[in-house]
Scaffold this motif. Sequence first.
Motif, mmCIF file in Angstrom:
data_model
loop_
_atom_site.group_PDB
_atom_site.id
_atom_site.type_symbol
_atom_site.label_atom_id
_atom_site.label_comp_id
_atom_site.label_asym_id
_atom_site.label_seq_id
_atom_site.Cartn_x
_atom_site.Cartn_y
_atom_site.Cartn_z
ATOM 1 N N PRO A 90 5.251 35.622 69.007
ATOM 2 C CA PRO A 90 5.491 36.149 67.653
ATOM 3 C C PRO A 90 4.572 35.514 66.612
ATOM 4 O O PRO A 90 4.116 36.198 65.684
ATOM 5 C CB PRO A 90 6.964 35.794 67.395
ATOM 6 N N TYR A 418 9.866 39.598 70.949
ATOM 7 C CA TYR A 418 8.916 39.033 69.993
ATOM 8 C C TYR A 418 9.130 39.626 68.596
ATOM 9 O O TYR A 418 9.109 38.911 67.595
ATOM 10 C CB TYR A 418 7.490 39.303 70.457
ATOM 11 N N GLU A 419 9.304 40.935 68.536
ATOM 12 C CA GLU A 419 9.491 41.601 67.242
ATOM 13 C C GLU A 419 10.826 41.230 66.611
ATOM 14 O O GLU A 419 10.935 41.173 65.383
ATOM 15 C CB GLU A 419 9.380 43.106 67.422
#
Length: 580
Positions: A90, A418-419
């Motif tokens: 990220p 990750y988002e």
Amino acid sequence: MDQARKEKLRNITFLGFSVVIGILAASGAILFRTLIELFQNLFWASGTTFLEKLIHSPWWLKLLVPTAVGMFAGPLITFLAPEIKGTGIPEVIFSVAARESTIRHRVTLLKSVITSLLIGGGASVGREGPIAQIGASVGSSMAQLFKLGPEMRRAYLAAGAAAGIAATFNAPMAGTLFAVEIILLDIEIVYLSHIVISAVTGSVLSRLFWGEFPAFNVPVFHPSHPWELPIYLLLGCLAGFAAIGFVRMITFADAAFQRIPIPDWAKPALGGLLLGCLALKLPEVMGVGYDSINATLDGTLGLKMAFILLAAKMAATSLCIGSGMSGGIFAPSLVLGATLGTTVSLALSGFFPGLGLSPSNYALAGMGALVAGSTLAPITAIMTIFEITYNYRVMLPLMAACISSTLIVKYFLGYSAYEMKLLKQGVNIVRGHDVGILRSLRTREFMDRKFESLKDATPIMKVIERFMQSSYPHFVVLNEQDALVGMLSPRDLKSTLDKLEELKDIVVAADLMTTRVISLSAEDNLEKALYLFEDHKVSLLPVTDPGAPRHVLGVLKKDKLLQAYRERVLKDRILSIPAR
């Protein structure tokens, strides 16, 4: 030398630079894995595999080592480089989206040492995410060192990440797709060659160092029957829901550790202690987990153990990531997928013995499916498993499992692991080339430094006079200290015009202005500016100093933003035409 020859020479030079990035990133990956093995040998008893080392170690060591390495790593992460906390991916995505692909130089060294220490000490995290961040840091640092522009810096950041992943799995295609599908928000085809060259270089260097090594003990993939495809679709759907549970559990653990009233630097030690308690009963949860994957591929993992390990590994990784340790989720996702595939195949075989299902086949498909669900990168997951097996027969079952898993996660969750982390920090990543253009442009480059302003004590008649004289009737209102206090537009005057005679000696600008001012920082990108223009239906925004939020440096007009976008699109199209 004419312009065309200069451009070709420049491209050749950049391709050579890609080779250097690949060598450095792969060297970082090799050093990282070497450090992990060094710490494992230092902390644990002897054994041919990490699991054997754990089994041969006394019970108190399983509690002491992860707690101690967490206590050592916590202050370094908290005070020196907070961006190395967690998976690292990220932070790389955010640097591409909001920092013009700039990563601090110290990240490479600290990420290598701290994460290898944690994994060597038994942390239930992956090494692939950190290796990708190390490679990305190498690429970004090299581009900064040679003062390359944002576009080339972004390309070399991705190239470094690709080389790191390629070196880890001996899989250049998987490394390339990882960089393109997960890290980059959009891609210019002209830069793809740089990423591919770095990935191939990284893979070649890893083969020179480790030999023609397989990442896992992969058996030959032989589908039993064509009608097994619906079972792989079912496995993919279950993997999608497991990926959602995994992401949710990490988010829950992170929130739970945030509520614990101890300093942030001490939380990795607490996470290590809880992991050690879990490992007393199930040592397989510690470390990267490749031994467990090999057990599923060898067919030596039973149904009960596969199901228990699926739940325990999910909890162990959530504890480590949630407590603030540094490490990835790619390898844990592979473990979860392998145990899920084994569980599904053995459970169905128990009910329907005549199916003749191969647990190792479903373990492979499950590995790809859960990676696809947790990262929302199905092509990367498919190519990773394909390059591990080099068997084209795996493709159709793998595609069915990976795509169905991705669809489940997109429909029921909508974001990758990750988002989700970025979203929690208030960063909503939107992918696409058009958005990428705005994201790469800074407000400071397009703001007007000359702007209309009024003092808050300006009488209403003077205000009207200024409006009549101005060609752009939007005024920034400042106080006596020249600090921003409001905005004034024609609509703010409407309510006073019918009583102008009564109010002309009473009302001043401060009485009319809008005090809830929507503003931009000079360091904000034009993507954020566009969202503000659209959300608040305004045509002008004040731009303030990042270090002094009430000090106005200029104003950004909506038409100036749109003009900048059109010019950049035209420039990109012209530059994308190859020189002849």
